[in-house]
Design a protein around this motif. Structure first.
Motif, PDB file in Angstrom:
ATOM      1  N   ALA A  86     -40.207 132.655  27.928  1.00  0.00           N
ATOM      2  CA  ALA A  86     -40.658 133.750  27.073  1.00  0.00           C
ATOM      3  C   ALA A  86     -39.484 134.285  26.278  1.00  0.00           C
ATOM      4  O   ALA A  86     -38.336 134.275  26.742  1.00  0.00           O
ATOM      5  CB  ALA A  86     -41.273 134.867  27.911  1.00  0.00           C
ATOM      6  N   GLY A  87     -39.774 134.772  25.051  1.00  0.00           N
ATOM      7  CA  GLY A  87     -38.756 135.404  24.237  1.00  0.00           C
ATOM      8  C   GLY A  87     -38.534 136.830  24.668  1.00  0.00           C
ATOM      9  O   GLY A  87     -39.260 137.373  25.521  1.00  0.00           O
ATOM     10  N   SER A 133     -47.716 136.183  26.555  1.00  0.00           N
ATOM     11  CA  SER A 133     -48.846 136.078  27.482  1.00  0.00           C
ATOM     12  C   SER A 133     -49.228 134.615  27.612  1.00  0.00           C
ATOM     13  O   SER A 133     -48.922 133.786  26.739  1.00  0.00           O
ATOM     14  CB  SER A 133     -50.043 136.884  26.978  1.00  0.00           C
ATOM     15  N   GLY A 134     -49.901 134.272  28.686  1.00  0.00           N
ATOM     16  CA  GLY A 134     -50.341 132.903  28.896  1.00  0.00           C
ATOM     17  C   GLY A 134     -51.254 132.829  30.096  1.00  0.00           C
ATOM     18  O   GLY A 134     -51.676 133.837  30.662  1.00  0.00           O
ATOM     19  N   THR A 158     -38.809 132.300  32.732  1.00  0.00           N
ATOM     20  CA  THR A 158     -37.460 132.606  32.262  1.00  0.00           C
ATOM     21  C   THR A 158     -37.576 133.304  30.918  1.00  0.00           C
ATOM     22  O   THR A 158     -38.232 132.793  29.998  1.00  0.00           O
ATOM     23  CB  THR A 158     -36.614 131.339  32.130  1.00  0.00           C
ATOM     24  N   GLN A 159     -36.932 134.480  30.786  1.00  0.00           N
ATOM     25  CA  GLN A 159     -37.009 135.236  29.535  1.00  0.00           C
ATOM     26  C   GLN A 159     -35.626 135.351  28.906  1.00  0.00           C
ATOM     27  O   GLN A 159     -34.651 135.688  29.576  1.00  0.00           O
ATOM     28  CB  GLN A 159     -37.583 136.632  29.800  1.00  0.00           C
ATOM     29  N   SER A 160     -35.547 135.061  27.606  1.00  0.00           N
ATOM     30  CA  SER A 160     -34.274 135.122  26.892  1.00  0.00           C
ATOM     31  C   SER A 160     -33.827 136.572  26.748  1.00  0.00           C
ATOM     32  O   SER A 160     -34.648 137.491  26.833  1.00  0.00           O
ATOM     33  CB  SER A 160     -34.404 134.460  25.517  1.00  0.00           C
ATOM     34  N   PRO A 161     -32.543 136.805  26.532  1.00  0.00           N
ATOM     35  CA  PRO A 161     -32.028 138.177  26.517  1.00  0.00           C
ATOM     36  C   PRO A 161     -32.508 138.956  25.299  1.00  0.00           C
ATOM     37  O   PRO A 161     -32.770 138.397  24.234  1.00  0.00           O
ATOM     38  CB  PRO A 161     -30.513 137.990  26.499  1.00  0.00           C
ATOM     39  N   GLY A 162     -32.542 140.293  25.467  1.00  0.00           N
ATOM     40  CA  GLY A 162     -32.891 141.189  24.365  1.00  0.00           C
ATOM     41  C   GLY A 162     -31.850 142.288  24.252  1.00  0.00           C
ATOM     42  O   GLY A 162     -32.181 143.417  23.908  1.00  0.00           O
ATOM     43  N   CYS A 163     -30.611 141.927  24.582  1.00  0.00           N
ATOM     44  CA  CYS A 163     -29.540 142.929  24.615  1.00  0.00           C
ATOM     45  C   CYS A 163     -29.184 143.408  23.214  1.00  0.00           C
ATOM     46  O   CYS A 163     -29.100 142.609  22.270  1.00  0.00           O
ATOM     47  CB  CYS A 163     -28.285 142.361  25.285  1.00  0.00           C
ATOM     48  N   SER A 164     -28.962 144.711  23.060  1.00  0.00           N
ATOM     49  CA  SER A 164     -28.408 145.299  21.845  1.00  0.00           C
ATOM     50  C   SER A 164     -27.298 146.254  22.265  1.00  0.00           C
ATOM     51  O   SER A 164     -27.329 146.809  23.369  1.00  0.00           O
ATOM     52  CB  SER A 164     -29.487 146.034  21.050  1.00  0.00           C
ATOM     53  N   TYR A 165     -26.323 146.425  21.377  1.00  0.00           N
ATOM     54  CA  TYR A 165     -25.134 147.180  21.737  1.00  0.00           C
ATOM     55  C   TYR A 165     -24.895 148.302  20.719  1.00  0.00           C
ATOM     56  O   TYR A 165     -25.005 148.095  19.507  1.00  0.00           O
ATOM     57  CB  TYR A 165     -23.901 146.276  21.812  1.00  0.00           C
TER      58      TYR A 165
END
Length: 801
Positions: A225-226, A231-232, A292-299
């Motif tokens: 998942a992004g 959903s799935g 597995t979900q990719s990161p969504g980090c912001s700084y």
């Protein structure tokens, strides 16, 4: 013929009817005695047997015995399960106390007590059959299998049956039995959902569970998942009727179903993330489903701009990020150094230091969490020129001014007088120079300026006069003195004379017109040789004064132990007075201050001494510093290990050392005392007193002449127990034994008989107790067993049943 008397003194209540009837027939009659023997015994015994049966669990009963007081009788149990606890024999009336052991069989039993050959019958009720199973349940896999369970009955006469409530559970042996036995069974393979059944054995339930025979498959088994979420659905493949469930411990994944039967589908939703990469695993139909979900980090980096003055300094940048979001920080220029926070995770901060600058303004950047932090440092340029003033003769000439500035610092040079021309160096950057030319003059003295790097350079040009000095130099002793020289010039040419050096003073002729004399004095010199100048009419007169340096050191000596070590002394002298320091001995090394100029210090180190006392020197500024080192000391002690009995007592340690070597002795344990030889010099002896030990073995040390003497004292533990022997009833029971021992003295308790069990106090330390239990005696005969407690023997005597 003797008088008549009753011969019926005793009434019998015996089970023997004939004897009873005969005795009753004769009661109350009177007869006369004769010399012929009588057929009736005078000492007849009667008794009352218990009317009620004793309980199956055992119990006691009393039999009342009636007899003439001169008639003796004895009682004896005719059955092993009966015992006489009181009244085994007597004379006259009495009581026999009888105890019955528990009846373990489900049948009534009868026994008897024989009294002078007559039997008193005692009946005991039947026992109720009791059953237990060796296990209460069993579990089998889908493939089925076989199993067994033991039936334990309270009596070998107790009968029971076993039955199954399910056709998939079959009893293969032990469908019925008597006493203790085993029931064997088989479980058929399962092809569906889980199931359970029951075997009823001797009225007790034995539960059997069997896992399902279902197989499952899911697709897909993984999902990516992004950061925005997704959903799935997961397809579940299973035979009809096979139940399955889902479980989810991952908070950011939601499942649409928690259970199902047969084939189906489970929907899922992955929440959006502002954090690092994350992985979660759910269980669907017993199989893992991994997301597995990719990161969504912001700084968020703040502030992004920093203004720093030339002196530099520390600054801090705040980093805002979700927990687990990693970031790094790096500098793009060498003059910005990250001192803390080169990397981090989640919220944090970065501290950096900006180096001072003496140059132009500059800009650098930091990369923090993917953001650019800009640092602008204002210029720190400083400028200096040399010289700042100069005199030039009327004929003019060339001159040069040196500019000192930080690298990259730009500057300019301009003339403030038309008769002073800049030849080179009108502009520059960093260190440089400005060359200029002064035009000749035919008029009076004049002054002009140059502005160089913001500084003012002053130039004084004399009139069109030629001035000469009668001498250009002179010498003066260190004690100081006075002197003079002539100024020679044409009449009308004015001039001045001034000292360029603080220790030279113009005492006369500080100005004049035409020829004249300049007088001066030189102050005393307490430092090195020096040179000064006097300017007269634009001419320089040089005075050279000899040196007057004096030196002193403090302290002048030092004592050093045999082990060697560092030392130092100070050198006092005037600034500029040079000196050196050298050692006269190879075992003394000058480590710092081998040379100096003005006041200073000399540091040295002394090597360890392996021989007798010695001395050496260090020379500095013509002064002598003395080092005296003590002789080598390496005492030996014997013995270095001592074993002492529990009673303790004095112990001697011998010290061997050089005559001048001092030493001490000290105990490191409260139970060891130094009673003689607490200190000494050279060879000697130390006496240690070891206190008696009433506890476990212990170890201590004493430090003698710097050496460690180990002292081991043997255990002084003693043990006693109370009581040392004890009786026990045939029915068993419990008891305890007190243990007396010194504090810290460990002990154990071990039973030497299988029918005696230590229930508490199998081990202990110091005073304590041991508790035990005794099994019922089923052997019949009395028996004796022991427990070994703290090395002592405790004897237990159990009565027979």
């Amino acid at each position: 013929m003797a008088p008549a008397r009753s011969i019926c003194r005793v009434f019998l209540h015996s089970a023997a009817a004939v004897v009873s009837a005969w005795l009753l027939a004769g009661c109350g009659s009177s007869v006369s005695t004769s010399t012929s023997p009588s057929a009736i015994s005078k000492c007849a015994v009667t008794f009352d047997a218990p009317a009620a049966a004793l309980p199956a669990g055992g119990g006691t009963a009393q039999i009342a015995v009636k007899a003439e007081r001169e008639c003796p009788w004895t009682a004896e149990a005719s059955d092993a399960w009966l015992s006489i606890t009181a009244g085994r024999s007597g004379q006259g009336n009495g009581t026999v106390e009888v105890a019955a052991a528990p009846n373990g069989d489900p049948v009534v039993r009868t026994g008897g007590i024989m009294l002078n050959g007559s039997r008193a019958q005692i009946t005991q009720a039947a026992s109720e059959c009791k059953y237990t199973l060796s296990a209460g349940s069993a579990s089998f896999g889908a493939a089925g299998g076989s199993g067994a369970v033991d039936v334990r009955a309270s009596s070998a006469l107790c009968a029971w049956t076993a039955a199954s409530n399910g056709d998939w559970i079959s009893i293969t042996s032990g469908a019925s039995g008597k006493g203790s036995a085993t029931v064997s069974f088989t479980v058929a393979p399962a092809a569906g959902p889980p199931r359970s059944g029951t075997l009823t054995i001797a009225g007790l339930p034995f539960e059997i569970t069997q896992s399902e025979g279902c197989t499952f498959a899911i697709a897909p088994s993984t999902f990516a998942a992004g950061s925005a979420g997704a959903s799935g659905a997961v397809a579940v493949t299973a035979p009809a009727g096979c139940p399955w469930t889902t479980s989810n411990s991952v908070s950011w994944i939601t499942l649409a179903a928690t259970s199902g039967t047969g084939s189906g589908a489970v929907g899922f939703t992955v929440a959006a993330t502002t954090g690092p990469t994350r992985t979660g695993t759910l269980t669907i139909a017993g199989l893992p489903f991994t997301v597995t979900q990719s990161p969504g980090c912001s700084y968020d980096v703040s502030p992004l701009n920093h203004a720093v003055d030339p002196s530099g300094g520390a600054r801090t940048v705040t980093v805002g990020a979700a927990a687990g979001c990693a970031w790094t920080a790096s500098s793009s220029v060498p003059w910005i150094t990250i001192t803390a926070g080169t990397s981090g995770s989640g919220a944090g901060s970065v501290t950096f230091a900006v180096a001072p600058t003496t140059g132009p303004s500059r800009t650098g950047t930091l990369a923090v969490g993917g953001q650019t932090v800009t640092v602008v440092q204002s210029q720190g340029c400083t400028f200096a020129i040399s010289p700042e003033t100069q005199s030039m003769p009327a004929a003019g000439g060339d001159g040069r001014v040196t500019v000192t500035a930080g690298a990259g610092c730009a500057w300019t040079a301009t003339s403030g007088a038309p008769w002073i021309a800049i030849v080179s160096g009108a502009t520059g950057s960093g260190d440089g120079s400005v060359s200029f030319k002064v035009a000749a003059t035919t008029g009076p003295a004049r002054t002009g300026t140059l502005t160089i790097a913001g500084r003012t350079f002053t130039l004084n040009q004399g009139a069109d006069c030629t001035i000469a000095l009668s001498a250009t130099s002179a010498t003066q002793p260190a004690a100081g003195g006075s002197g003079e020289f002539d100024v020679r010039t044409a009449a009308g040419c004015g001039w001045t004379a001034s000292s360029q050096t603080p220790w030279l003073t113009v005492t006369g002729g500080s100005s004049g017109d035409g020829n004249g004399t300049v007088r001066y004095s030189a102050a005393p010199n307490t430092g090195p040789q020096r040179t000064g100048t006097i300017s007269a009419g634009g001419q320089l007169f040089t005075v050279q004064q000899t040196g007057g340096c004096t030196y002193a050191i403090s302290p002048r000596e030092q004592n050093v132990p045999s082990a060697g070590g560092p030392g130092s002394f100070d050198v006092a002298t005037a600034g500029g007075c040079a000196w050196t320091a050298t050692s006269s001995a190879p075992w003394i090394s000058v480590t710092s201050g081998g040379s100096g100029n003005g006041p200073g210090a000399v540091q040295f180190t002394v090597a360890a001494n392996t021989a007798g006392a010695r001395s050496g020197t260090i020379g500095a500024g013509g002064q002598t510093f003395t080092v005296t080192q003590a002789a080598a000391c390496s005492p030996a002690v014997a013995p270095e290990a001592i074993t002492v009995p529990p009673s303790g007592g004095p112990q001697n340690v011998t010290v061997t050392a050089a005559a001048e070597c001092p030493w001490t002795a000290v105990s490191n344990a409260a139970w060891i005392a130094v009673t003689a030889g607490a200190s000494g010099s050279g060879s000697g002896a130390v006496q240690l007193d070891v206190q008696p030990n009433a506890g476990p073995a212990r170890n201590g040390t004493a430090t003698v002449a710097g050496r460690t003497v180990g002292i081991t004292q043997e255990s002084g533990c003693t043990f006693s127990i109370a009581p040392a022997t004890q009786p026990a009833a045939a029915a068993g029971g419990t008891g305890s034994v007190a243990v007396t021992a010194g504090a810290g003295c460990g002990w154990t308790a071990v039973s030497n008989a299988p029918w005696i069990t230590v229930t508490k106090g199998a081990g202990g330390s110091g005073a304590g107790s041991v508790e035990f239990s005794v099994d019922a005696n089923a052997t019949g005969a009395a028996r004796t067993g022991t427990i070994t407690i703290a090395g002592q023997t405790f004897t237990l005597e159990q009565a027979g049943s």
